[in-house]
Every structure is written in C-alpha cells, then in structure tokens.
Scaffold this active site. Structure first.
Site, PDB file in Angstrom:
ATOM      1  N   TYR A   1      30.697  33.909  -3.526  1.00 12.40           N
ATOM      2  CA  TYR A   1      30.965  32.482  -3.397  1.00 12.40           C
ATOM      3  C   TYR A   1      32.356  32.296  -2.812  1.00 12.40           C
ATOM      4  O   TYR A   1      33.321  32.905  -3.286  1.00 12.40           O
ATOM      5  CB  TYR A   1      30.887  31.789  -4.772  1.00 12.40           C
ATOM      6  CG  TYR A   1      31.345  30.356  -4.715  1.00 12.40           C
ATOM      7  CD1 TYR A   1      30.565  29.394  -4.072  1.00 12.40           C
ATOM      8  CD2 TYR A   1      32.564  29.963  -5.255  1.00 12.40           C
ATOM      9  CE1 TYR A   1      30.986  28.079  -3.977  1.00 12.40           C
ATOM     10  CE2 TYR A   1      32.999  28.648  -5.167  1.00 12.40           C
ATOM     11  CZ  TYR A   1      32.204  27.710  -4.527  1.00 12.40           C
ATOM     12  OH  TYR A   1      32.619  26.418  -4.424  1.00 12.40           O
TER      13      TYR A   1
ATOM     14  N   ARG B   1       0.805  -1.232   0.000  1.00 17.37           N
ATOM     15  CA  ARG B   1       0.000   0.000   0.000  1.00 17.37           C
ATOM     16  C   ARG B   1       0.834   1.278   0.000  1.00 17.37           C
ATOM     17  O   ARG B   1       0.313   2.357  -0.238  1.00 17.37           O
ATOM     18  CB  ARG B   1      -0.957  -0.009   1.202  1.00 17.37           C
ATOM     19  CG  ARG B   1      -2.212  -0.834   0.943  1.00 17.37           C
ATOM     20  CD  ARG B   1      -3.117  -0.875   2.156  1.00 17.37           C
ATOM     21  NE  ARG B   1      -2.631  -1.810   3.159  1.00 17.37           N
ATOM     22  CZ  ARG B   1      -3.115  -1.892   4.400  1.00 17.37           C
ATOM     23  NH1 ARG B   1      -4.078  -1.069   4.795  1.00 17.37           N
ATOM     24  NH2 ARG B   1      -2.621  -2.772   5.252  1.00 17.37           N
TER      25      ARG B   1
END
Ligand code: UD1
Ligand code: CA
Length: 483
Positions: free
Chosen positions: A381, A24
């Site tokens: 960065y 299920r």
C-alpha cells in the site's frame, strides 16, 4: 407563417419535455436522471439539443421537480426550467414552455420539441429534421419511424392518395384500422413558432386520456393552411424512449455498441465489443488496444499504443502512450508513458505513476506521486506519499500514513532500494540512494545513502521441533535431516 419570418437551419428554441413521472422505472431516482453510457438520459437529450446551437433551450419539469431542475442546471446553467401545471399532456407542456420562452422576446422561427427520455437521438438526425422543415417551409415537421410493433405509439395518418401527412392519432384513441398503421410518431418535431403558438390555443383535453395532446397541433396547422410533413428515420433506436429498466438496458447496450464501433473505426483495437463498455465522455487515440471485460468511464483518456485490460474498470484515469494497464480497478489516476500497472491493482484518486514506472500485483495506491522508472512491484500500500525516480520499493512495503486521527506523508527519494516488508511510519523521509533492510520499520528519517535496519536479534532454539512436536511430519523431517 408571416412573411418576415425567414427560416434558418438554426432553431430559435428547443423544448425538452421532462415532466412525466416515469413510474415504470420503479425507482426513487427520476427516470430521466438514470444514466446510460456515463450520462443521464436528460443529459443525452440536452447534448443532442445543444448541438443545434438553438438561441434558447427550455426543459419542462414537474415530477421530482427540484431534483430534475437541479440536475439540468448542473448540466447547462443557461437552460430555462419551466414548471408544468396540473393540466396534463404534451400539448400543455409545450404551451407552458413557449409562454416562458416568449417572456423576454417572442420566439419566432423554428421550435424543436424533444423528450428527456430518448437518449440515442443525435444532433445529426435533429439537424436533418430542422433542415427539411426549413427547406420545405413547413408549419410542422414530425420525425417518424416505421416499426414492426407500433402498439402504444401515436400513428401517422396520411392521405391515401398522395401520402400527405394529415395528423396523428394516439393509440388509445385509434380505431382498429388506424392501429394497423406502422408509421409512428416519435414525439420529436420541428414547428413554426407562430403556428405552434396559435394551434395550441385550440388544443383541448377532449380525448381518451383527458390530456392536451401536442399531436393535435398537426391537424390544426393543416386546417389553417400550413404544410405538415414527416421525416422518417430507419434508425429506430434514435426515436426509442426508455420507459422501464429493460428498455434502459437495451438502449444502453445499443449506445455502447455504437460508441465501441465508432472507436474501432477511429483506429482503436477492441477485441471483444460485447464485453467492452465505454462512456461517451472517454477519449482514445489511434492504435490503442482494449482487451475483453474492460469498462472505461468518465474522463478516462488512453493515448497511442497503450493496452488496457483485460477485466479493468477505470474511471477518470489518464493513460499515456505505450502504457499497459492489466486487470486493474482505478479512478482519478494518471499513468505515465510506457508504465505498467497490474495485474490485480487498485488505483485510487491522486495516484500519479511516472513514465516507465510500475505498480504491480496486489498493490493499492492513493495520493501518491511516483517518479520516472520507479517500481512498486508487488503486495503493498502506498498512500499520501512521494517517491522519486528509479526507486525500487520491495515486496510487501506499506506506508503507514494514518495515525488513527490524521494522515501523514511519506517522502522517499530517488535511487532508493527498500527491503521486503518495510513499513514507513509517516511522517517520515527517506533520502536519495538509501536502502532499508527486510522488515524495517522506518519511524525516523533516513539520510541519503544510509541503510536503515530494524534489528531484532534472531535466536535459533536448536532441537526445538523434536522436543516440542514429537511424531509430527516436521519432527520426522528434522529427524531425517539429523541422520
Ligand atoms: C407521446 C405522443 C405519441 C408518441 C409518443 C412517442 C402525445 C399526445 N403523444 O405519447 O404520439 O408516439 O409520445 O414516445 O404527445 N410529458 C410532459 N408533460 C406531460 C406529459 C408528458 O412533459 O404532461 C413528457 C414526458 O416526460 C415524456 C414525453 O413528454 O418525456 C412523452 O410523454 P409520454 O407520456 O411518454 O407520451 P406518450 O403517451 O407515450
Ligand atoms: Ca413514452
């Protein structure tokens, strides 16, 4: 029970049933490997079982056998994997587990049976089951709960006169009258090993589902003169299994609610429990504040007086005392005492920010060590880099660490001031106390105390706007300025 078997509160063995298919879930991942609160369902089951310190632990597998066995081995190398054969049913699963556990030396004492798909079950409740089982010298003690809707569950059959547990009837085998019973079998039991071994020999597949029912052991034990009893819990969540993703989500929410509540009781301020998700593996100190929309995963730790959130997702991030981490997505990072991160910051693994440092808005970092008091305040960065103490990295700085094939390191000293839009073309080193000018492209090492500039001469073409953009808004403005 033979007289030489002295019951103790430490079970001889725990058997975790995990052979079922879990269809299920509609998933390529085996049901019990689905996570909840950062740990797989079977991981929760193993943790609860191991809390009892059993001498032996077995996990019965069949569906997706190799995946499940590999996962279990990763969680507990000592757990014994038992393969269930083609004979179906919980009785067969336990029988084969007991056979395997008996192989070394026959198990005696208490054998606990639990399921791999009941993730909220605690060691405390199991211990209560085992304690009652031992104290009352029971042959079988079953954990039960009274549910409003008992449909689908095995029902506890009791003597109408004195309430004694007589046995368990599976829903599919039950009469209409039996289906009215609301006390259900959780599927979690403590058995006397000898009773269990003997009774399982007499369990058949003669029932609606053609399976060997473990539940038949109760009536068989009783018929053999054993005491059969129940421990009933009022905490239905602890006996609830996840059969589909709706139940998994409900159990996950309840699991989280319990964790969040426990942290609040331990001194953590959590402004909005409903939007705060904390894995069971996370550690928080007193006087931490968690703001709404925050998810803390894995081995994340947050020390005293730190504030995390809102809207932050952190996995394996260590946050030291008094730090603030705002609207941040991070993993594998270490944030120093009193440091600031965010808003809108992406911390990737290997980021180490020193005490009182800062990684500000729209910064991405990876494999970078930043010294005490250094600040990377906005838009940039920093990767594969080392930055000293009290350095200020200007707006828009980038470490160009990747040459398309290999990654290279940038080393920036202490007390450095870099101009806006500096690009560090790694490998490159900038000495202590150096400066870089705005727009510098640093390709060569900068000595300590030097100013590095990339000088492209500036040329102003006078009258360019009026000549080239006549009639435009800029031209109008230029015209006004010249009047
Ligand atoms: C079982 C109980 C039922 C109880 C319910 C609680 C039996 C016969 N019935 O029913 O009384 O109310 O649990 O949830 O025991 N499993 C195996 N091998 C098998 C079959 C099952 O390992 O051959 C494992 C499953 O993976 C699962 C657990 O046993 O973890 C229960 O199996 P499931 O099929 O869900 O049992 P139910 O029919 O729901
Ligand atoms: Ca079930």
């Amino acid at each position: 029970m033979s007289p030489q078997e002295i019951p103790t509160d430490i079970p001889a063995a725990v058997i975790v049933l995990a052979a079922g298919a879990g269809t299920r879930m509609k998933s390529r991942t085996p049901k019990i490997l689905h996570p909840l609160g950062g740990i797989s369902m079977v991981g929760h089951a193993l943790a609860a079982a191991k809390g009892l310190n059993p001498a032996k632990l077995a996990v019965v597998v069949r569906h997706e056998r190799d995946l499940v066995a590999g996962h279990v081995a990763g969680l507990d190398a000592a757990a014994q994997i038992v393969d269930q054969d083609e004979i179906p049913g919980t009785g067969r699963a336990v029988q084969q587990a007991l056979d395997a556990l008996d192989a070394g030396a026959e198990v005696s004492g208490t054998v606990v049976v639990t399921y791999g798909d009941v993730p909220l079950l605690t060691t405390e409740l199991l211990a209560e089951l085992v304690a009652t089982h031992s104290a009352d010298n029971n042959a079988v003690t079953v954990l039960t709960a009274v549910l409003d809707d008992a449909a689908g569950y095995g029902r506890i059959l009791r003597d109408e006169a004195d309430g004694t547990v007589l046995g368990i009837r599976e829903h599919k085998d039950a009469t209409d009258a039996e289906r009215e019973i609301r006390e259900i079998n959780s599927g979690i039991y403590a058995f006397n090993a000898a009773v269990l071994r003997k009774a399982l020999k007499n369990v058949t597949t003669d029932n609606n589902q053609g399976e060997m029912y473990l539940t038949d052991v109760l009536a068989l034990a009783r018929a053999d003169g054993g005491r059969v009893a129940a421990v009933s819990t009022t905490d239905r969540w602890q006996v609830e299994g996840a059969n589909d993703r709706v139940q998994l989500s409900a159990l996950g929410a309840e699991h989280n609610r319990r964790i969040v509540e426990a942290w609040m009781r331990a001194g953590v301020s959590i402004i909005d429990p409903a939007s705060t998700w904390i894995d069971s593996t996370v550690q928080l100190d007193e006087d931490v504040t968690i703001l709404p929309g925050t998810q803390l995963h894995g081995k994340t730790t947050v020390a005293r007086d730190a504030v995390v959130g809102p809207d932050s997702t952190l996995t394996d991030v260590q946050i030291a005392a008094g730090a603030e981490v705002t609207r941040t997505h991070g993993s594998g990072a270490i944030i120093g005492e009193g440091a600031h991160v965010g808003p809108y910051t992406y911390l990737r693994p290997g980021t180490v920010l020193g005490a009182d440092g800062k990684i500000g808005a729209f910064y991405e970092t990876k494999n970078v060590t930043i010294g005490r008091g250094s600040k990377l305040s906005h838009l940039g960065y920093a990767g594969d880099a080392e930055i000293g103490e009290d350095t200020n990295i200007g707006c828009g700085n980038i470490t160009a660490n990747f040459d398309g094939v290999n990654k290279h390191r940038t080393v920036i000293g202490s007390g450095v001031r870099t101009g806006s839009n500096t690009v560090f073309v790694a490998p490159v080193t900038v000495g202590d106390g150096a400066f870089t000018g705005a727009g510098a492209i640093v390709r060569k090492d900068v000595p300590a105390g030097a100013l590095s500039m990339t000088v492209a001469p500036q040329r102003n073409a006078e009258g360019w706007t009026l000549a080239n953009r006549p009639g435009s808004i800029p031209a109008q403005a230029a015209q006004n300025a010249s009047n």
